[in-house]
Design an enzyme around this catalytic site. Sequence first.
Site, PDB file in Angstrom:
ATOM      1  N   PHE A  25       0.828  -1.216   0.000  1.00 22.52           N
ATOM      2  CA  PHE A  25       0.000   0.000   0.000  1.00 22.52           C
ATOM      3  C   PHE A  25       0.860   1.263   0.000  1.00 22.52           C
ATOM      4  CE2 PHE A  25      -2.514  -3.237   2.292  1.00 22.52           C
ATOM      5  CZ  PHE A  25      -3.613  -3.276   1.446  1.00 22.52           C
ATOM      6  N   LYS A  75      14.308  -7.132   5.537  1.00 18.92           N
ATOM      7  CA  LYS A  75      14.495  -6.160   6.617  1.00 18.92           C
ATOM      8  C   LYS A  75      15.803  -6.344   7.404  1.00 18.92           C
ATOM      9  CE  LYS A  75       9.677  -4.918   7.480  1.00 18.92           C
ATOM     10  NZ  LYS A  75       8.648  -4.719   8.507  1.00 18.92           N
ATOM     11  N   ASP A 111       8.345   0.744  12.373  1.00 21.36           N
ATOM     12  CA  ASP A 111       7.180  -0.113  12.664  1.00 21.36           C
ATOM     13  C   ASP A 111       6.697   0.049  14.113  1.00 21.36           C
ATOM     14  OD1 ASP A 111       6.974  -1.272  10.121  1.00 21.36           O
ATOM     15  OD2 ASP A 111       8.448  -2.815  10.600  1.00 21.36           O
ATOM     16  N   GLY A 249      -4.959  -2.764  13.137  1.00 23.71           N
ATOM     17  CA  GLY A 249      -3.610  -2.514  12.643  1.00 23.71           C
ATOM     18  C   GLY A 249      -3.495  -1.440  11.572  1.00 23.71           C
TER      19      GLY A 249
END
Length: 282
Positions: A25, A75, A111, A249
């Site tokens: 997204f 990551k 995050d 979330g």
Amino acid sequence: MNPSLPINGQTQVFGIFGYPVKHTFSPHMHNAAFRQLNLNARYLPFEVNPNQIGEAVQAIRALNLKGLNVTVPHKTAVIPYLDELTPIAQCVGAVNTIRNDQGRLIGTNTDGHGFVRSLQEFGFTPQNKNILILGAGGSARSIIAALGQEHASRISLINRTQEKAEKLLEELRPMLPEVELNLGDLEQERDQNIDLLVNTTSVGMKPGESPVDLGCFLRVRRVADIIYNPRQTRLLEQATELGIACVNGIGMLLHQGCLAFEFWTGQSAPVEVMQQELLNQL
Ligand code: ATR
């Protein structure tokens, strides 16, 4: 909304490295933000094969890309190729955002702090709070690190595979010496005052399934589920039935993006525009 500025020789390029990356997204959110603030910039998806992640990071310098997000499975793999890590990225051991400062690549992780920001929706600040986390994967790690940096007093961890929770706690303890980090136990937690219960597991993505029965606890004040699809998991449904304030979330997804935008541009992110764009896409 503003039209996008035309692409020209001065357009700054941002993007995301993932594999796969088709369902992200982030391009929607960030391109909407660039439009809103009239910035001559674009955000693109880059599908990077795991065996070429080093070359992809080198390409940030070679192509003068200004900023990247990094998602699964890269990551941790990007870290050896970066010049510097922020304290939160060091604590988490994973990077989801890279800024290119004139060839110097700085990695951070938005995050966990994105999650913490999403809790502002119900006026929650972690300082001096007792928090119960379900799950011990990558999301739990970044969320615990951020809650610790924000001075939560006690964080307990419950996971299906207990050894994984123990290992995660062992790794995090030296980095968060002021936080009481415990292996949780459902029986023990029953009578505790739990300021916040967080689901970081994937349990709840299928209809009707829930990682825990909230009815087992005497005092849970707030619930957060990092799942955003479905928007209302069974856990959140039960929280609502019991009159417990809760968030899903979507806020974490939004705010990790807003914090990345701010890390790259030094400007406040246009949160409402990014939120609208995200909700349109979900
Ligand atoms: P993420 O990066 O989103 O945290 P992850 O690292 O794969 O994803 O972690 C997934 C978490 O969900 C783990 O804590 C996992 O528990 P295990 O460590 O026991 O594997 C938890 N999880 C996934 N499926 C589960 C299930 N069916 N029941 C309970 N826990 C589950």
